[in-house]
Write an enzyme that holds these catalytic residues in place. Structure first.
Site, short mmCIF file in Angstrom:
data_model
loop_
_atom_site.label_atom_id
_atom_site.label_comp_id
_atom_site.label_asym_id
_atom_site.label_seq_id
_atom_site.Cartn_x
_atom_site.Cartn_y
_atom_site.Cartn_z
N HIS A 144 0.85 -1.42 0.21
CA HIS A 144 -0.04 0.08 0.07
C HIS A 144 0.92 1.14 0.06
O HIS A 144 1.80 1.16 0.62
CB HIS A 144 -0.95 0.08 1.44
CG HIS A 144 -1.70 1.20 1.32
ND1 HIS A 144 -2.92 1.32 0.63
CD2 HIS A 144 -1.36 2.47 2.27
CE1 HIS A 144 -3.20 2.71 1.06
NE2 HIS A 144 -2.70 3.38 1.80
N ASP B 208 -16.00 0.76 6.41
CA ASP B 208 -14.98 1.70 6.02
C ASP B 208 -15.97 2.73 5.25
O ASP B 208 -15.51 3.95 5.38
CB ASP B 208 -14.00 1.38 5.47
CG ASP B 208 -12.81 2.49 5.01
OD1 ASP B 208 -12.40 2.98 5.98
OD2 ASP B 208 -12.67 2.58 3.86
N ARG C 55 -16.31 10.49 8.03
CA ARG C 55 -15.14 11.38 8.40
C ARG C 55 -15.10 12.52 7.45
O ARG C 55 -14.54 13.59 7.77
CB ARG C 55 -13.99 10.48 8.29
CG ARG C 55 -13.89 9.49 9.51
CD ARG C 55 -12.81 8.52 8.86
NE ARG C 55 -11.39 8.77 8.92
CZ ARG C 55 -10.52 8.03 7.89
NH1 ARG C 55 -10.79 6.99 7.47
NH2 ARG C 55 -9.33 8.68 7.92
N SER D 287 -8.46 2.39 8.54
CA SER D 287 -9.28 2.46 7.35
C SER D 287 -8.47 1.57 6.27
O SER D 287 -8.92 0.65 5.47
CB SER D 287 -9.53 3.72 6.89
OG SER D 287 -9.79 3.86 5.71
N LYS E 106 -8.65 -2.75 5.14
CA LYS E 106 -9.02 -3.25 3.94
C LYS E 106 -7.83 -4.26 3.34
O LYS E 106 -8.11 -5.32 2.51
CB LYS E 106 -9.17 -2.12 2.97
CG LYS E 106 -10.30 -1.36 3.14
CD LYS E 106 -10.52 -0.03 2.17
CE LYS E 106 -9.77 1.22 2.82
NZ LYS E 106 -9.96 2.39 2.41
N1 URA Z 1 -6.95 6.17 2.52
C1 URA Z 1 -7.88 5.32 2.96
O1 URA Z 1 -8.26 4.28 2.43
N2 URA Z 1 -8.35 5.78 4.17
C2 URA Z 1 -8.00 6.79 4.63
O2 URA Z 1 -8.42 7.19 6.01
C3 URA Z 1 -6.93 7.58 4.34
C4 URA Z 1 -6.68 7.20 2.87
#
Ligand code: URA
Length: 425
Positions: A67, A146, A153, A168, A172
């Site tokens: 990521h 999320d 958010r 978050s 994932k």
């Molecule tokens: N990318 C995400 O998937 N979540 C976040 O909170 C910030 C960046």
């Protein structure tokens, strides 16, 4: 506290909590933070809010992903995922779209004619079993908590919270059923977290949460002051990714691909040390095996591998030879050494040309963008080409000047520094 976090996440997904209640809770985390164990509990609860991928017992230890917190010209994933698969790992990569000035892997992949990013979970699992790599978008069934939390958010100004970003992102990745993960956390002018200390804190929090959930996780901290590689813009970045897959990529990009790949090969036990893994990835870029994996993935996801059989067919199928795409070159006005190329000015210029979205509903023009012809540390003479901008119609007013001012030329030679500032784990 642990029980109540799981209860709240349940309330988020079954809608028994109102938007106001969820926002109050998010605001509390935003204001007061969360300790490490509670962050892990939150991340696990979010992961378990939807489907979690499972893999056959005999190779589930080989399932990996990476990521990146995002940047300008960051196309590491597109070369890294096939390279990893060609070295024997399994890579169910779920990526995102461009956000603000940063590009997104999915937008880049959609430059490839016919390429499907919307595979079902069953299709994704089958493709991983068949060829070892798939690059897709988020599905509705993974981490539904999320989606609601992120939207709330966004409207409540609670996005920039380390435990909320951690949960978050890591939830994932954890829903992919990973054994190992590498995080590329950027800092610098064009990074999501510009200050190094904040990027480090986020990196540590994500690594602690992912390791705490049993995913072997390392972090690469890297700078995002200058664009990564030479290409910025979706189709242009696919061309540079193909160059990298064929061992002809720019140094800074290839370095990040090899280091992150080496970390994952070591974490999975395929090699003993990261350096050995980095060499293995380097070899895969030079012996054709990583490129062959990329072609298999293109075919499996609805594209046509023959589009990549020659430079001309690749450029044509990516829309880069369209008559409507014009080019404007910017030249050095004095001689010297390139000291800086401001990624933010280049990114905002490309965004103005249509390479990304200013609003969610905007459509992306895959063919526009820029190729940087010089790199930091290069010596230039007056009149040398600095950058070529690809655009449709007239350039927006002032764009040529703002892109030109992204380049700082000094009288004396400039030291070239590695982008990688630290490796954690
Ligand atoms: N990318 C995400 O998937 N979540 C976040 O909170 C910030 C960046």
């Amino acid at each position: 506290m642990s029980d109540s976090i799981a209860d709240i996440v349940n309330g988020v997904i079954d809608d028994s909590l109102s938007d106001e209640q969820v926002i109050d809770w998010l605001q509390n985390i935003f204001d007061n933070g969360l300790d490490e164990q509670s962050t892990i509990t939150l991340t696990e609860s979010m992961r378990d809010s939807g489907e979690v991928l499972t893999w056959p017992e005999d190779w589930k230890h080989l399932v990996v992903d990476k990521h990146s917190t995002g940047g300008v010209g960051d196309k590491v994933s597109i070369s890294l995922a096939p390279a990893l698969a060609s070295c024997g790992l399994k890579v169910p990569m779920i990526s995102g779209r461009g956000l603000g000035h940063t590009g997104g892997t999915l937008d880049k992949l959609e430059s490839i004619a016919g390429f499907r990013i919307d595979l079902s979970i069953a299709e994704l699992q089958q493709q991983i079993a068949d060829i070892g790599v798939a690059m897709v978008g988020q599905t509705d069934s993974l981490v539904p908590a999320d989606r609601r939390m992120y939207a709330l958010r966004d409207v409540s100004g609670t996005v920039a919270s380390i435990p909320l970003i951690t949960s978050s992102i890591v939830s994932k990745k954890a829903a992919e059923g990973l054994a190992a993960l590498v995080l590329d956390v950027k800092h610098g002018r064009a990074a999501f977290m510009s200050e190094r200390e904040k990027a480090e804190a986020l990196a540590q929090s994500m690594a602690d949460a992912a390791n705490g959930m049993g995913i072997t996780t390392s972090v690469v901290l890297s700078t995002m002051d200058n664009p990564l590689g030479c290409a910025v813009g979706n189709a242009l970045e696919i061309v540079e990714s193909v160059e990298t897959l064929c061992g002809r990529g720019p140094h800074d990009l290839e370095d990040l691909v090899c280091v992150q790949g080496g970390i994952l090969l070591a974490a999975s036990g395929i090699v003993g040390e990261m350096e050995e893994g980095a060499l293995m990835i380097h070899d895969s870029l030079n012996d054709g095996s990583a490129f062959e994996k990329f072609l298999q993935m293109v075919d499996a996801q609805g594209g046509n591998r023959d589009d990549f059989s020659s430079d001309h067919s690749m450029l044509s199928s990516l829309g880069l030879l369209d008559e409507g795409v014009l080019s404007t070159e910017i030249y050095a006005e004095h001689k010297g050494w390139i000291e800086d190329i401001d990624a933010m000015s280049i990114a905002l210029g490309c965004l103005d040309l249509g390479s990304g979205r200013k609003k969610l509903a905007d459509t992306v023009d895959h063919a526009v963008g820029a190729i940087i012809e010089t790199q930091v540390g290069d010596e230039v003479e007056v009149g040398d080409s600095l950058i070529v901008i690809y655009h449709r119609g007239e350039l927006p007013e002032g764009l040529s000047e703002s892109i030109s001012s992204a380049f700082n030329i000094e009288k004396d030679p400039v030291e070239i520094k590695s982008r990688i500032t630290e490796i954690i784990g």
